[in-house]
Motif scaffolding. Structure first.
Motif, PDB file in Angstrom:
ATOM      1  N   PRO A  36       0.881  -1.231   0.109  1.00 30.90           N
ATOM      2  CA  PRO A  36       0.029  -0.116  -0.067  1.00 30.90           C
ATOM      3  C   PRO A  36       0.971   1.156   0.088  1.00 30.90           C
ATOM      4  O   PRO A  36       2.078   1.067   0.535  1.00 30.90           O
ATOM      5  CB  PRO A  36      -0.846  -0.215   1.314  1.00 30.90           C
ATOM      6  CG  PRO A  36      -0.929  -1.808   1.856  1.00 30.90           C
ATOM      7  CD  PRO A  36       0.548  -2.135   1.219  1.00 30.90           C
ATOM      8  N   GLY A  37       0.260   2.337  -0.500  1.00 31.91           N
ATOM      9  CA  GLY A  37       1.194   3.490  -0.508  1.00 31.91           C
ATOM     10  C   GLY A  37       1.348   4.117   0.552  1.00 31.91           C
ATOM     11  O   GLY A  37       2.554   4.695   0.935  1.00 31.91           O
ATOM     12  N   MET A  38       0.554   4.021   1.612  1.00 28.68           N
ATOM     13  CA  MET A  38       0.755   4.832   3.174  1.00 28.68           C
ATOM     14  C   MET A  38      -0.003   3.810   3.758  1.00 28.68           C
ATOM     15  O   MET A  38      -0.628   2.895   3.831  1.00 28.68           O
ATOM     16  CB  MET A  38       0.210   6.126   3.038  1.00 28.68           C
ATOM     17  CG  MET A  38      -1.321   6.259   2.654  1.00 28.68           C
ATOM     18  SD  MET A  38      -1.945   7.885   2.459  1.00 28.68           S
ATOM     19  CE  MET A  38      -1.228   8.389   0.792  1.00 28.68           C
ATOM     20  N   TYR A  39       0.481   4.117   5.265  1.00 26.77           N
ATOM     21  CA  TYR A  39      -0.196   3.406   6.330  1.00 26.77           C
ATOM     22  C   TYR A  39      -1.602   4.017   6.572  1.00 26.77           C
ATOM     23  O   TYR A  39      -2.568   3.323   7.176  1.00 26.77           O
ATOM     24  CB  TYR A  39       0.442   3.514   7.665  1.00 26.77           C
ATOM     25  CG  TYR A  39       1.907   2.722   7.399  1.00 26.77           C
ATOM     26  CD1 TYR A  39       1.996   1.316   7.399  1.00 26.77           C
ATOM     27  CD2 TYR A  39       3.318   3.288   7.337  1.00 26.77           C
ATOM     28  CE1 TYR A  39       3.188   0.655   7.311  1.00 26.77           C
ATOM     29  CE2 TYR A  39       4.311   2.666   7.304  1.00 26.77           C
ATOM     30  CZ  TYR A  39       4.319   1.468   7.235  1.00 26.77           C
ATOM     31  OH  TYR A  39       5.621   0.557   7.077  1.00 26.77           O
ATOM     32  N   SER A  40      -1.750   5.303   6.834  1.00 27.64           N
ATOM     33  CA  SER A  40      -3.053   6.104   7.094  1.00 27.64           C
ATOM     34  C   SER A  40      -3.142   7.066   5.881  1.00 27.64           C
ATOM     35  O   SER A  40      -2.688   6.889   4.943  1.00 27.64           O
ATOM     36  CB  SER A  40      -2.785   6.489   8.272  1.00 27.64           C
ATOM     37  OG  SER A  40      -1.884   7.300   8.706  1.00 27.64           O
ATOM     38  N   ASN A  41      -3.711   8.238   6.303  1.00 28.25           N
ATOM     39  CA  ASN A  41      -4.083   9.115   5.542  1.00 28.25           C
ATOM     40  C   ASN A  41      -2.683  10.061   5.399  1.00 28.25           C
ATOM     41  O   ASN A  41      -2.622  10.992   4.302  1.00 28.25           O
ATOM     42  CB  ASN A  41      -5.189  10.317   6.115  1.00 28.25           C
ATOM     43  CG  ASN A  41      -6.386   9.613   5.928  1.00 28.25           C
ATOM     44  OD1 ASN A  41      -6.793   8.753   5.298  1.00 28.25           O
ATOM     45  ND2 ASN A  41      -7.172   9.822   6.840  1.00 28.25           N
ATOM     46  N   SER A  42      -1.511   9.918   5.812  1.00 30.40           N
ATOM     47  CA  SER A  42      -0.518  10.702   5.749  1.00 30.40           C
ATOM     48  C   SER A  42       0.673   9.858   4.975  1.00 30.40           C
ATOM     49  O   SER A  42       0.738   8.699   5.000  1.00 30.40           O
ATOM     50  CB  SER A  42       0.292  10.801   7.178  1.00 30.40           C
ATOM     51  OG  SER A  42       1.495  11.551   7.094  1.00 30.40           O
ATOM     52  N   ALA A  43       1.366  10.628   4.178  1.00 31.12           N
ATOM     53  CA  ALA A  43       2.101  10.207   3.145  1.00 31.12           C
ATOM     54  C   ALA A  43       3.620  10.816   3.596  1.00 31.12           C
ATOM     55  O   ALA A  43       4.241  11.006   2.838  1.00 31.12           O
ATOM     56  CB  ALA A  43       1.949  10.709   1.767  1.00 31.12           C
ATOM     57  N   ASP A  44       3.849  11.302   4.965  1.00 33.02           N
ATOM     58  CA  ASP A  44       5.018  11.631   5.277  1.00 33.02           C
ATOM     59  C   ASP A  44       6.142  10.790   5.155  1.00 33.02           C
ATOM     60  O   ASP A  44       6.008   9.539   5.748  1.00 33.02           O
ATOM     61  CB  ASP A  44       4.916  12.201   6.696  1.00 33.02           C
ATOM     62  CG  ASP A  44       6.011  12.743   7.316  1.00 33.02           C
ATOM     63  OD1 ASP A  44       6.896  13.267   6.491  1.00 33.02           O
ATOM     64  OD2 ASP A  44       6.261  12.958   8.603  1.00 33.02           O
ATOM     65  N   THR A  45       7.250  10.916   4.718  1.00 34.55           N
ATOM     66  CA  THR A  45       8.335   9.945   4.542  1.00 34.55           C
ATOM     67  C   THR A  45       9.203  10.023   5.903  1.00 34.55           C
ATOM     68  O   THR A  45      10.153   9.273   5.697  1.00 34.55           O
ATOM     69  CB  THR A  45       9.111  10.572   3.258  1.00 34.55           C
ATOM     70  OG1 THR A  45       9.568  11.694   3.462  1.00 34.55           O
ATOM     71  CG2 THR A  45       8.209  10.421   2.031  1.00 34.55           C
ATOM     72  N   THR A  46       9.108  10.917   6.753  1.00 36.42           N
ATOM     73  CA  THR A  46       9.831  10.840   8.020  1.00 36.42           C
ATOM     74  C   THR A  46       9.728   9.357   8.434  1.00 36.42           C
ATOM     75  O   THR A  46       8.591   8.901   8.804  1.00 36.42           O
ATOM     76  CB  THR A  46       9.623  11.956   8.826  1.00 36.42           C
ATOM     77  OG1 THR A  46       9.666  13.227   8.082  1.00 36.42           O
ATOM     78  CG2 THR A  46      10.514  11.922  10.029  1.00 36.42           C
ATOM     79  N   ASN A  47      10.829   8.800   8.854  1.00 38.46           N
ATOM     80  CA  ASN A  47      10.857   7.199   9.598  1.00 38.46           C
ATOM     81  C   ASN A  47      11.699   7.510  10.618  1.00 38.46           C
ATOM     82  O   ASN A  47      12.947   7.359  10.291  1.00 38.46           O
ATOM     83  CB  ASN A  47      11.020   6.400   8.295  1.00 38.46           C
ATOM     84  CG  ASN A  47      10.693   5.074   8.961  1.00 38.46           C
ATOM     85  OD1 ASN A  47      10.835   4.695   9.861  1.00 38.46           O
ATOM     86  ND2 ASN A  47      10.374   4.349   7.793  1.00 38.46           N
ATOM     87  N   ILE A  48      11.242   6.882  11.714  1.00 38.86           N
ATOM     88  CA  ILE A  48      12.146   6.810  12.877  1.00 38.86           C
ATOM     89  C   ILE A  48      12.967   5.722  12.936  1.00 38.86           C
ATOM     90  O   ILE A  48      14.120   5.666  13.691  1.00 38.86           O
ATOM     91  CB  ILE A  48      11.264   6.573  14.481  1.00 38.86           C
ATOM     92  CG1 ILE A  48      10.363   5.287  14.076  1.00 38.86           C
ATOM     93  CG2 ILE A  48      10.564   7.694  14.663  1.00 38.86           C
ATOM     94  CD1 ILE A  48       9.531   5.082  15.480  1.00 38.86           C
TER      95      ILE A  48
END
Length: 477
Positions: free
Chosen positions: A37-49
């Motif tokens: 899937p393109g994203m986990y939720s409605n956010s497409a933020d690429t910042t990743n911990i």
């Protein structure tokens, strides 16, 4: 005549190749992976911990020291490092198969042939040197170099080496997977210890409150305001809480020992922050996008490398159907007497030969090995797809857990505050005879249980954030 023989040889070679190559099974093409899937939720933020190093993600100095100790001493991790060394050695083995085998050989022998044999009769009528017959028995001394080389026309040996290199890289990802899980286990155990410390403090505070209540009940019993039943009920409640105290102490010792096992050392006290556990704030969660799992999670990368290696294994197995070509050569000296051994050119010995071998009778066995390699390739493909699916589901599950735990903690915190106030109110009402002892007893019991649940919820929050850090692929960098 020369040209005829040349073309005749080429024709024979072509026939051999044709016979060996007929009915070679095709390699099964693996199905492409389903896109993430393109994203986990409605956010497409690429910042990743997951991009954070674990030293930056964990801010507790005591926890960082424990992780450092585990990375040096943990036996499971040390075992994984040896797997890397084994895989590295396998690359050397495959590289050696690509190169010619060169060696030195020396030998000595003695031969006695029958006089009435062709060889014996020939030796008897031959002079080694003018006027000197062939010795009988005949000694034989040899020294020289030899070489054998299989020409890798079908890339069988090259693909085998590539598979070994790929498996080496897979073993490195296996080490990274062990590291990220080890760090996660240590952090979870550390939070468990801190939560148990907090629970122990709550239980001891509750015991003091219950003892105070017991003292009041005893006074009121002396004043004939309550019966002995009330005294025994409060006494039983104190004893129950004291039993809970020792149960918590046992859990602390077990958790410390489990943590020491991960650290690769004998049991000892774990240095930790024993401050107010409920004031700890979980780290902010940034999940990025699902496709980043392919680059961040060691288990996904390992499954991908295993699939690549399995594909190469199929190519190696398929090449077994084709003829193999090899060249052998030798150069040295041979003589019947040591003093003649290095007399050039009389003792010079050399040879060179080329071989072609094609499987004809054992094709069933080769086909079985090919089918086995093909099946292992499909296994690797399904495992790769499963690992990717599992990675996405793990992150998705933890995202819901973090959201629900935050709401649960807010409600449980308000409940604990309300019950703490209820304990004070019930004690005052009991002293003024406006509430019976049973209400006081139940209020204290509910307050203790809720405070313990609040601590458990805080621990679950910290654990959930630590877990999603691991699930996103963080911890091994």
């Amino acid at each position: 005549m020369y040209n005829f023989n040349k073309y005749k040889s080429i024709g024979v070679l072509a026939v051999c190749l044709a016979l060996a190559s007929c009915k070679v099974p095709a390699i099964t093409q693996v199905a492409p992976n389903k896109p993430l899937p393109g994203m986990y939720s409605n956010s497409a933020d690429t910042t990743n911990i997951a991009a954070m190093q674990w030293r930056s993600f964990f801010t507790d100095a005591n926890l960082v020291n424990l992780i450092d100790t585990a990375l040096k001493n943990n036996q499971e991790l040390m075992t994984t490092l040896q797997e890397i060394e084994i895989a590295k050695s396998d690359i050397g083995i495959r590289q050696g198969q690509l190169s010619p085998t060169v060696g030195l050989r020396a030998g000595a022998g003695l031969e006695k042939t029958g006089r009435y044999t062709s060889q014996g009769a020939g030796d008897a009528s031959t002079d080694i040197t003018p006027g000197r017959e062939v010795p009988d028995p005949l000694a034989d001394y040899r020294v020289g170099a030899y070489a054998d080389w299989e020409i890798d026309i079908w890339k069988k040996l090259h693909n085998a080496k590539k598979a070994a290199v790929t498996r080496y890289l897979s073993s490195v990802e296996g080490r990274n997977f062990v590291i990220t899980n080890l760090i996660s286990e240590i952090a979870n155990a550390y939070y468990e210890l801190q939560s148990l410390d907090s629970q122990l403090a709550i239980v001891r505070q509750s015991i003091e409150l219950q003892k105070n209540a017991l003292a009041i009940v005893k006074v009121q019993k002396d004043a004939a305001r309550v019966t002995e039943l009330a005294v025994q009920k409060f006494q039983a409640e104190v004893l129950s809480s004291e039993g809970l105290e020792f149960e918590t102490l046992q859990k602390i010792r077990e958790t410390e020992n489990d943590l020491n096992l991960l650290l690769g050392r004998y049991p000892q006290e774990i240095t930790r922050d024993k401050g107010d556990f409920l004031t700890l704030t979980p780290a902010a969660v940034h999940t990025g996008i699902p496709s980043q799992l392919l680059a961040n999670r060691p288990d996904v990368k390992r499954a991908e490398l295993d699939l690549i290696a399995a594909k190469l294994d199929v190519k190696v197995a398929r090449a077994e159907f084709y003829p193999s070509f090899s060249i052998s050569a030798a150069l040295g000296f041979q003589a019947f007497k040591p003093s003649y051994l290095f007399k050039y050119p009389g003792s010079l010995l050399y040879s060179i030969a080329g071989d072609i071998a094609a499987p004809l009778v054992n094709r069933a066995g080769i086909k079985a090995e090919f089918n086995s390699a093909n099946a292992r390739q499909l296994q690797a493909m399904y495992n790769y797809q499963r690992v990717i699916l599992n990675a996405y589901i793990e992150v998705n599950t933890q995202l819901y857990a973090i959201d629900n735990l935050e709401k649960r903690y807010s409600l449980k915190s308000r409940e604990a505050d309300a019950l703490t106030k209820s304990v004070d109110i019930s004690n005052k009402l009991f002293k003024s005879a406006r509430a019976d002892y049973f209400e006081v007893l139940m209020t204290q019991r509910d307050a203790l249980a809720t405070k313990l649940e609040l601590v458990e919820t805080k621990k679950a929050q910290l654990t959930a954030v630590n877990t999603i850090y691991r699930n996103l692929g963080g911890g091994w960098k």
